[in-house]
Design an enzyme around this catalytic site. Structure first.
Site, PDB file in Angstrom:
ATOM      1  CD  GLU A 214      46.685  38.291  46.878  1.00  0.00           C
ATOM      2  OE1 GLU A 214      47.460  38.012  45.960  1.00  0.00           O
ATOM      3  OE2 GLU A 214      45.493  38.564  46.690  1.00  0.00           O
TER       4      GLU A 214
ATOM      5  CB  SER B  39      52.687  44.903  42.920  1.00  0.00           C
ATOM      6  OG  SER B  39      51.475  45.638  42.773  1.00  0.00           O
TER       7      SER B  39
ATOM      8  CG  ASN C 178      43.823  35.951  41.035  1.00  0.00           C
ATOM      9  OD1 ASN C 178      42.893  35.517  40.348  1.00  0.00           O
ATOM     10  ND2 ASN C 178      43.655  36.904  41.936  1.00  0.00           N
TER      11      ASN C 178
HETATM   12  P1  PGA Z   1      48.730  41.799  41.369  1.00  0.00           P
HETATM   13  O1  PGA Z   1      47.504  40.941  41.964  1.00  0.00           O
HETATM   14  O2  PGA Z   1      49.892  40.865  41.257  1.00  0.00           O
HETATM   15  O3  PGA Z   1      48.229  42.288  40.034  1.00  0.00           O
HETATM   16  O4  PGA Z   1      48.976  42.901  42.346  1.00  0.00           O
HETATM   17  C1  PGA Z   1      47.714  39.979  42.952  1.00  0.00           C
HETATM   18  C2  PGA Z   1      46.404  39.367  43.337  1.00  0.00           C
HETATM   19  O5  PGA Z   1      45.404  40.087  43.399  1.00  0.00           O
HETATM   20  O6  PGA Z   1      46.317  38.152  43.591  1.00  0.00           O
END
Ligand code: PGA
Length: 255
Positions: A170, A216, A13
């Site tokens: 998430e 993350s 993403n």
């Molecule tokens: P991140 O974002 O891996 O930077 O935490 C994940 C997401 O928002 O899909």
């Protein structure tokens, strides 16, 4: 539960990152590194990058997704993009209900549901994001929050349509913060999502549903997160912008 019934999916993403020129460079770096992946690989990119992204990934195993879509076919919705526009370009996936849309752009479960229904009707595969805020976790209402989101976001989605839906769990407190949910926390909520879907539909539909973890996830923690029974893949933000890191996560999902 049998994990082999489901397809592992690693999706990047990109959020509001990469110009078309940079998108081309990044995908040219990613595609050779993931060509032998034994999982589905997707890059969800900004609208203006879609064209170059589709071109750069043509003939490869990398699929392209958008980061949102509107529910109307066309009309007076300045700044929005329709499912027909995405479909005609050759886009296959679309991220919906991301917490950043919910948090900064007034997205609600009702609009996520409308977008999900429209995406499915157009033949796009939605990656529907759900997740609790830190405050909600601390108040011990994670399951209530997730169940509500799942019920509302999937309202009136048929069992047949559900086959084209991916759910991304998430936890909002883990997004872009460097604070990953532990593998146990991710497993617990992903299992709860599957149980909720089993109640709404049936066990077979729930067993076939791909549920990703996002927040993350990186090349250092992917192995452990993906080893969990109910974690079928990842929605990757920051680490999807670095070819080697993204490829390492794809590799972890291919085991
Ligand atoms: P991140 O974002 O891996 O930077 O935490 C994940 C997401 O928002 O899909």
């Amino acid at each position: 539960m049998d994990k082999t019934k489901r397809k592992a999916i690693i999706a990047g993403n990109w959020k509001m990152n990469k110009t078309p020129k940079e998108a081309k460079e990044l995908l040219n770096a990613i595609t050779p590194l993931v060509k032998d992946a034994d999982c589905e690989v997707i890059a969800c990119v900004p609208y203006v990058d879609l064209s170059v992204a589709l071109e750069a990934t043509e003939g490869t195993n990398v699929k392209i997704g958008a980061e949102n879509c509107h529910w109307a076919e066309s009309g007076a919705f300045t700044g929005e993009i329709s499912t027909g526009m995405l479909k005609e370009m050759g886009v296959e996936y679309v991220v919906l209900g991301h917490s950043e849309r919910r948090q900064y752009f007034g997205e609600t479960d009702e609009t996520v549901n409308k977008r999900t229904k429209a995406a499915l009707a157009a033949g796009l595969k939605p990656i529907v994001c759900v997740g609790e805020l830190l405050w909600e976790r601390e108040c011990d209402i994670t399951e209530e929050v997730i169940a509500r989101q799942i019920k509302l976001d999937l309202w009136s989605v048929t069992e047949e349509e559900l086959k084209n839906v991916v759910i991304a769990y998430e936890p909002v407190w883990a997004i872009g913060t460097g604070k990953t949910a532990t593998a146990e926390q991710a497993e617990e909520v992903c299992a709860f999502i599957r149980a909720t879907v089993a109640k709404l539909y049936n066990q077979e539909a729930a067993d076939a549903l791909t549920i990703q973890y996002g927040g993350s996830m990186n090349d250092g923690n992917a192995d452990e997160l993906l080893s969990k029974t109910n974690v079928d893949g990842g929605l990757i933000g920051g680490a999807s912008l670095v070819a080697e890191k993204f490829a390492a996560i794809v590799k972890a999902a291919s085991k």
